[in-house]
Design a protein around this motif. Structure first.
Motif, PDB file in Angstrom:
ATOM      1  N   SER A  43       0.855  -1.177   0.000  1.00 37.85           N
ATOM      2  CA  SER A  43       0.000   0.000   0.000  1.00 37.85           C
ATOM      3  C   SER A  43       0.894   1.231   0.000  1.00 37.85           C
ATOM      4  N   ASP A  44       0.282   2.391  -0.119  1.00 41.28           N
ATOM      5  CA  ASP A  44       1.045   3.635  -0.164  1.00 41.28           C
ATOM      6  C   ASP A  44       1.799   3.907   1.137  1.00 41.28           C
ATOM      7  N   ASN A  45       1.278   3.389   2.250  1.00 43.78           N
ATOM      8  CA  ASN A  45       1.928   3.668   3.537  1.00 43.78           C
ATOM      9  C   ASN A  45       2.681   2.459   4.079  1.00 43.78           C
ATOM     10  N   PHE A  46       2.966   1.504   3.213  1.00 49.78           N
ATOM     11  CA  PHE A  46       3.719   0.333   3.653  1.00 49.78           C
ATOM     12  C   PHE A  46       4.838   0.084   2.659  1.00 49.78           C
ATOM     13  N   SER A  47       6.065   0.114   3.128  1.00 47.76           N
ATOM     14  CA  SER A  47       7.205   0.021   2.220  1.00 47.76           C
ATOM     15  C   SER A  47       7.330  -1.370   1.617  1.00 47.76           C
ATOM     16  N   GLU A  48       8.075  -1.469   0.525  1.00 49.52           N
ATOM     17  CA  GLU A  48       8.353  -2.766  -0.073  1.00 49.52           C
ATOM     18  C   GLU A  48       9.109  -3.649   0.907  1.00 49.52           C
ATOM     19  N   CYS A  49       8.817  -4.928   0.863  1.00 52.90           N
ATOM     20  CA  CYS A  49       9.455  -5.872   1.780  1.00 52.90           C
ATOM     21  C   CYS A  49      10.809  -6.344   1.260  1.00 52.90           C
ATOM     22  N   ILE A  50      10.947  -6.445  -0.074  1.00 55.54           N
ATOM     23  CA  ILE A  50      12.164  -6.997  -0.636  1.00 55.54           C
ATOM     24  C   ILE A  50      12.643  -6.166  -1.822  1.00 55.54           C
ATOM     25  N   GLU A  51      13.882  -6.371  -2.183  1.00 54.04           N
ATOM     26  CA  GLU A  51      14.472  -5.716  -3.351  1.00 54.04           C
ATOM     27  C   GLU A  51      15.306  -6.760  -4.080  1.00 54.04           C
ATOM     28  N   LEU A  52      15.103  -6.879  -5.377  1.00 53.94           N
ATOM     29  CA  LEU A  52      15.867  -7.857  -6.143  1.00 53.94           C
ATOM     30  C   LEU A  52      17.345  -7.499  -6.173  1.00 53.94           C
ATOM     31  N   LYS A  53      18.194  -8.498  -6.152  1.00 51.04           N
ATOM     32  CA  LYS A  53      19.630  -8.281  -6.311  1.00 51.04           C
ATOM     33  C   LYS A  53      19.927  -8.182  -7.804  1.00 51.04           C
ATOM     34  N   SER A  54      20.513  -7.075  -8.220  1.00 44.07           N
ATOM     35  CA  SER A  54      20.832  -6.822  -9.629  1.00 44.07           C
ATOM     36  C   SER A  54      19.635  -7.119 -10.533  1.00 44.07           C
ATOM     37  N   PRO A  55      18.503  -6.457 -10.290  1.00 47.93           N
ATOM     38  CA  PRO A  55      17.302  -6.761 -11.058  1.00 47.93           C
ATOM     39  C   PRO A  55      17.420  -6.352 -12.511  1.00 47.93           C
ATOM     40  N   LYS A  56      16.891  -7.168 -13.410  1.00 48.81           N
ATOM     41  CA  LYS A  56      16.846  -6.819 -14.818  1.00 48.81           C
ATOM     42  C   LYS A  56      15.636  -5.932 -15.105  1.00 48.81           C
ATOM     43  N   SER A  57      14.635  -6.029 -14.244  1.00 45.56           N
ATOM     44  CA  SER A  57      13.433  -5.216 -14.371  1.00 45.56           C
ATOM     45  C   SER A  57      12.839  -5.057 -12.984  1.00 45.56           C
ATOM     46  N   ASN A  58      11.661  -4.481 -12.886  1.00 42.93           N
ATOM     47  CA  ASN A  58      11.059  -4.270 -11.578  1.00 42.93           C
ATOM     48  C   ASN A  58      10.149  -5.417 -11.157  1.00 42.93           C
ATOM     49  N   ASN A  59      10.245  -6.562 -11.831  1.00 38.02           N
ATOM     50  CA  ASN A  59       9.494  -7.729 -11.384  1.00 38.02           C
ATOM     51  C   ASN A  59      10.255  -9.017 -11.706  1.00 38.02           C
ATOM     52  N   ILE A  60       9.752 -10.117 -11.173  1.00 40.30           N
ATOM     53  CA  ILE A  60      10.445 -11.399 -11.284  1.00 40.30           C
ATOM     54  C   ILE A  60      10.144 -12.100 -12.611  1.00 40.30           C
ATOM     55  N   GLN A  61       8.995 -11.810 -13.191  1.00 40.34           N
ATOM     56  CA  GLN A  61       8.646 -12.300 -14.522  1.00 40.34           C
ATOM     57  C   GLN A  61       8.689 -13.824 -14.646  1.00 40.34           C
ATOM     58  N   LEU A  62       8.076 -14.492 -13.696  1.00 36.91           N
ATOM     59  CA  LEU A  62       7.916 -15.937 -13.740  1.00 36.91           C
ATOM     60  C   LEU A  62       9.208 -16.671 -14.107  1.00 36.91           C
ATOM     61  N   ILE A  63      10.184 -16.554 -13.237  1.00 33.51           N
ATOM     62  CA  ILE A  63      11.429 -17.288 -13.436  1.00 33.51           C
ATOM     63  C   ILE A  63      11.157 -18.776 -13.275  1.00 33.51           C
ATOM     64  N   SER A  64      12.073 -19.603 -13.754  1.00 35.80           N
ATOM     65  CA  SER A  64      11.908 -21.046 -13.611  1.00 35.80           C
ATOM     66  C   SER A  64      12.050 -21.426 -12.139  1.00 35.80           C
ATOM     67  N   LYS A  65      11.522 -22.601 -11.786  1.00 41.68           N
ATOM     68  CA  LYS A  65      11.515 -23.021 -10.389  1.00 41.68           C
ATOM     69  C   LYS A  65      12.917 -23.190  -9.823  1.00 41.68           C
ATOM     70  N   THR A  66      13.875 -23.585 -10.666  1.00 42.71           N
ATOM     71  CA  THR A  66      15.223 -23.864 -10.166  1.00 42.71           C
ATOM     72  C   THR A  66      16.210 -22.733 -10.427  1.00 42.71           C
ATOM     73  N   GLU A  67      15.769 -21.685 -11.082  1.00 42.12           N
ATOM     74  CA  GLU A  67      16.661 -20.556 -11.345  1.00 42.12           C
ATOM     75  C   GLU A  67      17.007 -19.851 -10.043  1.00 42.12           C
ATOM     76  N   ARG A  68      18.265 -19.464  -9.898  1.00 42.82           N
ATOM     77  CA  ARG A  68      18.709 -18.804  -8.672  1.00 42.82           C
ATOM     78  C   ARG A  68      17.965 -17.489  -8.473  1.00 42.82           C
ATOM     79  N   LEU A  69      17.439 -17.302  -7.285  1.00 39.90           N
ATOM     80  CA  LEU A  69      16.684 -16.095  -6.949  1.00 39.90           C
ATOM     81  C   LEU A  69      17.355 -15.429  -5.752  1.00 39.90           C
ATOM     82  N   GLN A  70      17.802 -14.202  -5.939  1.00 41.18           N
ATOM     83  CA  GLN A  70      18.457 -13.452  -4.865  1.00 41.18           C
ATOM     84  C   GLN A  70      17.725 -12.133  -4.651  1.00 41.18           C
ATOM     85  N   TYR A  71      17.408 -11.862  -3.417  1.00 41.10           N
ATOM     86  CA  TYR A  71      16.773 -10.576  -3.100  1.00 41.10           C
ATOM     87  C   TYR A  71      17.118 -10.173  -1.670  1.00 41.10           C
TER      88      TYR A  71
END
Length: 233
Positions: A76-104
């Motif tokens: 919401s507008d008064n609640f900050s984001e909980c996570i931030e992607l490490k070296s994000p290519k975009s502002n979302n995860i875009q349905l990565i594969s189940k085994t792809e490394r995910l860092q945030y």
């Protein structure tokens, strides 16, 4: 060790997206405090934690992807984001594969909630996860416990029971949580019979206790936290 669980997260998870609180807790538990609170994982591990051996046709891959993006975008507008992607290519995860490394990065540690949170012991988290997973591994497919909903329900009860304990001290009165099954069903977006089932399962796990009310005497059921689960560790 404890995790601070913001009350807005609890309420949102119960009413809107039941996966949010479990993934929030997963992030808080698995982040590396010595590496800028980095969570280094993949979707397969998150899914296996909360929905092990589930039918792939239920679409948990996409569901967990969506909840991670929800945490990235903020609730919401008064609640900050909980996570931030490490070296994000975009502002979302875009349905990565189940085994792809995910860092945030788990950002929530730096947010000041001014008491608007509850504490969850690491041992509580792992006791819930391990106990319910063990029960489900021993059960046939028709009798599995809903780990995701039980996490939400237990932490909601803990929040409400704690509120009444606080009010008791403030008002110097004996105030106890007495929310009706109808109210709890509305909070959790499930049926009344399901609430009774979840309540009995948490009692079986020694995580809560109840004092059953009486319709004839106009007495509501009272809810209490139990520490008996600690004896089972």
């Amino acid at each position: 060790m404890f995790v601070r669980v913001p009350k807005p997260i609890i309420k949102y998870s119960c009413k809107e997206n039941h996966l949010l609180l479990p993934v929030y807790l997963y992030s808080a538990i698995h982040m590396n405090i010595n590496h800028n609170c980095l969570v280094d994982t993949n979707l397969a591990h998150i899914i296996e934690t909360f929905n092990p051996n589930e039918d792939v046709r239920k679409g948990y891959h996409r569901k967990y992807d969506e909840v991670l993006n929800l945490m990235l975008s903020g609730l919401s507008d008064n609640f900050s984001e909980c996570i931030e992607l490490k070296s994000p290519k975009s502002n979302n995860i875009q349905l990565i594969s189940k085994t792809e490394r995910l860092q945030y990065y788990f950002l929530d540690r730096e947010v000041q909630y001014d008491g608007n949170f509850i504490q969850l012991d690491y041992n509580e988290y792992f006791y819930l996860i391990d106990s319910i997973t063990e029960i489900n591994n021993k059960s046939d497919t028709t009798k599995k416990w809903n780990l995701v909903d039980l996490i939400n329900f237990y932490i909601y009860l803990k929040m409400q029971i704690g509120l009444y304990e606080y009010l008791s001290k403030e008002k110097k009165k004996n105030l106890v949580m007495k929310e009706s099954i109808s109210t709890l069903a509305d909070v959790m977006k499930v049926g009344k019979k399901t609430i009774t089932k979840y309540t009995n399962e948490l009692i079986e796990l020694d995580m809560i206790e109840i004092k059953v009310g009486s319709f004839m005497e106009s007495k509501s059921t009272e809810y209490y936290l139990s520490n008996k689960w600690k004896e089972n560790i």
